[in-house]
Scaffold this motif. Structure first.
Motif, PDB file in Angstrom:
ATOM      1  N   ASN A 126      12.691   7.320   3.724  1.00  0.00           N
ATOM      2  CA  ASN A 126      14.122   7.064   3.879  1.00  0.00           C
ATOM      3  C   ASN A 126      14.715   6.660   2.530  1.00  0.00           C
ATOM      4  OD1 ASN A 126      13.288   4.426   3.474  1.00  0.00           O
ATOM      5  ND2 ASN A 126      13.765   3.729   5.546  1.00  0.00           N
ATOM      6  N   LEU A 127      16.014   6.372   2.523  1.00  0.00           N
ATOM      7  CA  LEU A 127      16.706   6.045   1.279  1.00  0.00           C
ATOM      8  C   LEU A 127      16.193   4.742   0.663  1.00  0.00           C
ATOM      9  CD1 LEU A 127      18.945   6.944  -0.677  1.00  0.00           C
ATOM     10  CD2 LEU A 127      20.574   5.661   0.724  1.00  0.00           C
ATOM     11  N   VAL A 128      15.820   3.787   1.491  1.00  0.00           N
ATOM     12  CA  VAL A 128      15.302   2.507   0.980  1.00  0.00           C
ATOM     13  C   VAL A 128      14.068   2.749   0.115  1.00  0.00           C
ATOM     14  CG1 VAL A 128      14.210   0.321   1.651  1.00  0.00           C
ATOM     15  CG2 VAL A 128      16.259   1.100   2.843  1.00  0.00           C
ATOM     16  N   GLU A 129      13.156   3.558   0.621  1.00  0.00           N
ATOM     17  CA  GLU A 129      11.953   3.874  -0.154  1.00  0.00           C
ATOM     18  C   GLU A 129      12.295   4.696  -1.388  1.00  0.00           C
ATOM     19  OE1 GLU A 129       8.564   3.858   3.388  1.00  0.00           O
ATOM     20  OE2 GLU A 129       8.917   5.688   2.233  1.00  0.00           O
ATOM     21  N   TRP A 130      13.218   5.620  -1.237  1.00  0.00           N
ATOM     22  CA  TRP A 130      13.638   6.489  -2.339  1.00  0.00           C
ATOM     23  C   TRP A 130      14.130   5.654  -3.522  1.00  0.00           C
ATOM     24  CZ3 TRP A 130      17.886   8.962  -4.928  1.00  0.00           C
ATOM     25  CH2 TRP A 130      17.624  10.257  -5.380  1.00  0.00           C
ATOM     26  N   LEU A 131      14.893   4.609  -3.198  1.00  0.00           N
ATOM     27  CA  LEU A 131      15.442   3.735  -4.244  1.00  0.00           C
ATOM     28  C   LEU A 131      14.398   2.792  -4.825  1.00  0.00           C
ATOM     29  CD1 LEU A 131      18.810   2.826  -2.456  1.00  0.00           C
ATOM     30  CD2 LEU A 131      18.565   4.311  -4.445  1.00  0.00           C
ATOM     31  N   ALA A 132      13.309   2.580  -4.091  1.00  0.00           N
ATOM     32  CA  ALA A 132      12.302   1.598  -4.515  1.00  0.00           C
ATOM     33  C   ALA A 132      11.216   2.174  -5.424  1.00  0.00           C
ATOM     34  CB  ALA A 132      11.647   0.979  -3.279  1.00  0.00           C
ATOM     35  N   VAL A 133      11.092   3.490  -5.458  1.00  0.00           N
ATOM     36  CA  VAL A 133      10.024   4.098  -6.265  1.00  0.00           C
ATOM     37  C   VAL A 133      10.231   3.795  -7.751  1.00  0.00           C
ATOM     38  CG1 VAL A 133       8.959   6.281  -6.984  1.00  0.00           C
ATOM     39  CG2 VAL A 133       9.624   5.958  -4.602  1.00  0.00           C
ATOM     40  N   ASN A 134       9.158   3.434  -8.420  1.00  0.00           N
ATOM     41  CA  ASN A 134       9.180   3.236  -9.873  1.00  0.00           C
ATOM     42  C   ASN A 134       8.896   4.598 -10.511  1.00  0.00           C
ATOM     43  OD1 ASN A 134       8.448   2.751 -12.596  1.00  0.00           O
ATOM     44  ND2 ASN A 134       7.896   0.645 -12.113  1.00  0.00           N
ATOM     45  N   GLN A 135       9.966   5.269 -10.947  1.00  0.00           N
ATOM     46  CA  GLN A 135       9.804   6.633 -11.437  1.00  0.00           C
ATOM     47  C   GLN A 135       9.016   6.705 -12.744  1.00  0.00           C
ATOM     48  OE1 GLN A 135      13.004   9.668 -10.620  1.00  0.00           O
ATOM     49  NE2 GLN A 135      14.270   7.833 -10.475  1.00  0.00           N
ATOM     50  N   VAL A 136       9.037   5.630 -13.524  1.00  0.00           N
ATOM     51  CA  VAL A 136       8.249   5.625 -14.761  1.00  0.00           C
ATOM     52  C   VAL A 136       6.751   5.632 -14.427  1.00  0.00           C
ATOM     53  CG1 VAL A 136       7.635   4.259 -16.801  1.00  0.00           C
ATOM     54  CG2 VAL A 136      10.033   4.571 -16.190  1.00  0.00           C
ATOM     55  N   LYS A 137       6.355   4.778 -13.460  1.00  0.00           N
ATOM     56  CA  LYS A 137       4.960   4.783 -13.013  1.00  0.00           C
ATOM     57  C   LYS A 137       4.580   6.139 -12.426  1.00  0.00           C
ATOM     58  CE  LYS A 137       4.100  -0.098 -11.917  1.00  0.00           C
ATOM     59  NZ  LYS A 137       3.865  -1.057 -10.814  1.00  0.00           N
ATOM     60  N   LEU A 138       5.501   6.673 -11.629  1.00  0.00           N
ATOM     61  CA  LEU A 138       5.266   7.975 -11.012  1.00  0.00           C
ATOM     62  C   LEU A 138       5.088   9.051 -12.086  1.00  0.00           C
ATOM     63  CD1 LEU A 138       5.149   9.782  -8.463  1.00  0.00           C
ATOM     64  CD2 LEU A 138       7.654   9.845  -8.508  1.00  0.00           C
ATOM     65  N   LEU A 139       5.940   9.021 -13.101  1.00  0.00           N
ATOM     66  CA  LEU A 139       5.850   9.985 -14.200  1.00  0.00           C
ATOM     67  C   LEU A 139       4.498   9.873 -14.912  1.00  0.00           C
ATOM     68  CD1 LEU A 139       7.170  12.103 -16.109  1.00  0.00           C
ATOM     69  CD2 LEU A 139       8.071  10.170 -17.433  1.00  0.00           C
ATOM     70  N   GLU A 140       4.092   8.639 -15.199  1.00  0.00           N
ATOM     71  CA  GLU A 140       2.795   8.433 -15.865  1.00  0.00           C
ATOM     72  C   GLU A 140       1.663   9.053 -15.046  1.00  0.00           C
ATOM     73  OE1 GLU A 140       2.007   4.341 -16.773  1.00  0.00           O
ATOM     74  OE2 GLU A 140       3.906   4.073 -17.852  1.00  0.00           O
ATOM     75  N   ASN A 141       1.700   8.825 -13.747  1.00  0.00           N
ATOM     76  CA  ASN A 141       0.644   9.359 -12.883  1.00  0.00           C
ATOM     77  C   ASN A 141       0.656  10.883 -12.832  1.00  0.00           C
ATOM     78  OD1 ASN A 141      -0.715   6.982 -11.944  1.00  0.00           O
ATOM     79  ND2 ASN A 141       1.103   6.479 -10.754  1.00  0.00           N
ATOM     80  N   VAL A 142       1.855  11.472 -12.761  1.00  0.00           N
ATOM     81  CA  VAL A 142       1.969  12.938 -12.712  1.00  0.00           C
ATOM     82  C   VAL A 142       1.493  13.557 -14.025  1.00  0.00           C
ATOM     83  CG1 VAL A 142       3.616  14.868 -12.593  1.00  0.00           C
ATOM     84  CG2 VAL A 142       3.803  12.962 -10.979  1.00  0.00           C
ATOM     85  N   LEU A 143       1.893  12.963 -15.148  1.00  0.00           N
ATOM     86  CA  LEU A 143       1.497  13.503 -16.454  1.00  0.00           C
ATOM     87  C   LEU A 143      -0.008  13.329 -16.683  1.00  0.00           C
ATOM     88  CD1 LEU A 143       4.495  12.364 -18.712  1.00  0.00           C
ATOM     89  CD2 LEU A 143       4.069  14.633 -17.726  1.00  0.00           C
ATOM     90  N   SER A 174       0.834  -1.220   0.000  1.00  0.00           N
ATOM     91  CA  SER A 174       0.000   0.000   0.000  1.00  0.00           C
ATOM     92  C   SER A 174       0.867   1.267   0.000  1.00  0.00           C
ATOM     93  CB  SER A 174      -0.932   0.010   1.210  1.00  0.00           C
ATOM     94  OG  SER A 174      -0.175  -0.007   2.411  1.00  0.00           O
ATOM     95  N   ILE A 175       2.003   1.207   0.720  1.00  0.00           N
ATOM     96  CA  ILE A 175       2.926   2.352   0.765  1.00  0.00           C
ATOM     97  C   ILE A 175       3.595   2.536  -0.593  1.00  0.00           C
ATOM     98  CG2 ILE A 175       5.127   3.176   1.736  1.00  0.00           C
ATOM     99  CD1 ILE A 175       2.840   3.592   3.653  1.00  0.00           C
ATOM    100  N   LEU A 176       4.045   1.416  -1.183  1.00  0.00           N
ATOM    101  CA  LEU A 176       4.700   1.497  -2.493  1.00  0.00           C
ATOM    102  C   LEU A 176       3.745   2.049  -3.548  1.00  0.00           C
ATOM    103  CD1 LEU A 176       7.424   0.961  -3.819  1.00  0.00           C
ATOM    104  CD2 LEU A 176       6.650  -1.347  -4.366  1.00  0.00           C
ATOM    105  N   GLU A 177       2.491   1.640  -3.470  1.00  0.00           N
ATOM    106  CA  GLU A 177       1.489   2.141  -4.418  1.00  0.00           C
ATOM    107  C   GLU A 177       1.308   3.654  -4.269  1.00  0.00           C
ATOM    108  OE1 GLU A 177      -3.179   1.436  -5.775  1.00  0.00           O
ATOM    109  OE2 GLU A 177      -2.375   0.363  -4.048  1.00  0.00           O
ATOM    110  N   GLN A 178       1.240   4.114  -3.027  1.00  0.00           N
ATOM    111  CA  GLN A 178       1.101   5.563  -2.779  1.00  0.00           C
ATOM    112  C   GLN A 178       2.334   6.335  -3.246  1.00  0.00           C
ATOM    113  OE1 GLN A 178      -0.827   6.732   1.178  1.00  0.00           O
ATOM    114  NE2 GLN A 178      -0.453   4.546   1.491  1.00  0.00           N
ATOM    115  N   LEU A 179       3.507   5.730  -3.041  1.00  0.00           N
ATOM    116  CA  LEU A 179       4.743   6.369  -3.501  1.00  0.00           C
ATOM    117  C   LEU A 179       4.747   6.497  -5.025  1.00  0.00           C
ATOM    118  CD1 LEU A 179       7.331   4.545  -1.198  1.00  0.00           C
ATOM    119  CD2 LEU A 179       6.805   6.991  -1.145  1.00  0.00           C
TER     120      LEU A 179
END
Length: 268
Positions: free
Chosen positions: A32-49, A18-23
Motif C-alpha cells: 500500500n501507499l504507507v509501505e511505498w513511502l517507507a522504503v529506503n530507496q538508497v538501501k534498495l538501490l545499493e542492494n539492486v546494484l 522483517s517486512i521493511l527489510e524485505q522491501l
C-alpha cells in the motif's frame, strides 16, 4: 486495482521490521501507499546494484540525490531512474533496463519508467511503445510513475502522442486505457500542466470519445477527472460535451463520468 494479497500496515511505525527489510532488499512489493513511502530507496538501490554487479553506478547516483532541492519519494525515484539511465549510457550497458523493469520490487520497476521516459535518444513512438507494459503493471505505484515519467515527452510531442494514445483506448486492459487519459490530463496531479489542452480540450476528443461509456470504474474516474481539469479553463466545452454524451449514451457509466466531469462547474 492493486492485486497484492498481503495487507499493508496503516502507519509506518506499524510496518514489521522483517517486512521493511524485505522491501529495502527488493524481495517483495509494497502492499500500500504507507509501505511505498517507507522504503529506503538508497538501501534498495545499493542492494539492486550489488546483486547486478554494478556498484560503480552508486556514487554518481547518490550525488544526484544529494543535489536535489527537495527530497521526496517521487524526486528520489526520478533521480535514481535518470541516474541509472545516465550510467547505462556511459557504460554502454544495454542489460540494466531489462533487469530493473522486471524486478520483484515495484519501486525498482518505477526507476525503469524513467530510464525509458527520459531517454532523449528515443522517439515518442518508441517511448510509448516501451512504456506500455509498465502502464499495464499490476502495481498501482508503477502505473502512476509510468505516466509521470513520460509526461514531458507527451507534452513536447502532443499531436503524435494523442494519435498513438487514441489507439490505446481500444485495448482490453483497463490500465492501458486509463494511462491514455491520465497521461494527457490538462492539469493532472503532481505534474506539469498541458497548456494546449487547457485551452483546446477538443484535441483530446479522439481519446475521450471512445471511453465515454467504458465499463471500468478505474477508466471512468480518469475520464471524469480529465474533463473536470478542462472545465476550469473551458467550462463551455465540458458542458456541451456532457450534454451531447447524455443524449448519445444514456448509460450509468456515462452518467457517472458526467457527474464527475461537472463537479467543479456545479460548485461555482
Amino acid at each position: 486495482m492493486n492485486e497484492i494479497k498481503r495487507k499493508g500496515a496503516r502507519s509506518t511505525k506499524d510496518i514489521p521490521a522483517s517486512i521493511l527489510e524485505q522491501l529495502n532488499k527488493g524481495e517483495i512489493e509494497t502492499a500500500n501507499l504507507v509501505e511505498w513511502l517507507a522504503v529506503n530507496q538508497v538501501k534498495l538501490l545499493e542492494n539492486v546494484l550489488k546483486e547486478s554487479d554494478r556498484m560503480e553506478y552508486l556514487e554518481p547516483i547518490l550525488t544526484d540525490i544529494r543535489n536535489l532541492k527537495k527530497q521526496t519519494v517521487n524526486t528520489i525515484n526520478e533521480a535514481i531512474g535518470t541516474g541509472i539511465l545516465a550510467e547505462s549510457i556511459l557504460n554502454n550497458d544495454s542489460d540494466i533496463l531489462s533487469i530493473i523493469s522486471r524486478h520483484k520490487s515495484d519501486l525498482v520497476r518505477c526507476w525503469s519508467a524513467y530510464v525509458i521516459g527520459k531517454n532523449a535518444a528515443l522517439s515518442i513512438e518508441e517511448i510509448l511503445e516501451q512504456i506500455q507494459f509498465l502502464a499495464a503493471d499490476k502495481h498501482f505505484g508503477v502505473r502512476e510513475i509510468s505516466w509521470l515519467a513520460v509526461r514531458s515527452s507527451i507534452l513536447n510531442n502532443l499531436d503524435k502522442s494523442l494519435e498513438i494514445l487514441s489507439k490505446w483506448t481500444l485495448n482490453e486492459d483497463e490500465n492501458i486505457k486509463r494511462f491514455a487519459t491520465e497521461a494527457t490530463r490538462p492539469r493532472g496531479v503532481w505534474c506539469e500542466h498541458i497548456d494546449t489542452l487547457k485551452k483546446q480540450p477538443e484535441l483530446g476528443l479522439k481519446i475521450l470519445e471512445s471511453l465515454k461509456s467504458d465499463s471500468s470504474k478505474y477508466v471512468q474516474d480518469s475520464v471524469g477527472n480529465w474533463l473536470n481539469d478542462a472545465s476550469k479553463t473551458r467550462p463551455d466545452f465540458v458542458k456541451d460535451l456532457c450534454g451531447k454524451w447524455q443524449i448519445e449514451s444514456p448509460t450509468k457509466e456515462t452518467a457517472y463520468i458526467v457527474k464527475k466531469a461537472l463537479r467543479t462547474i456545479e460548485k461555482s
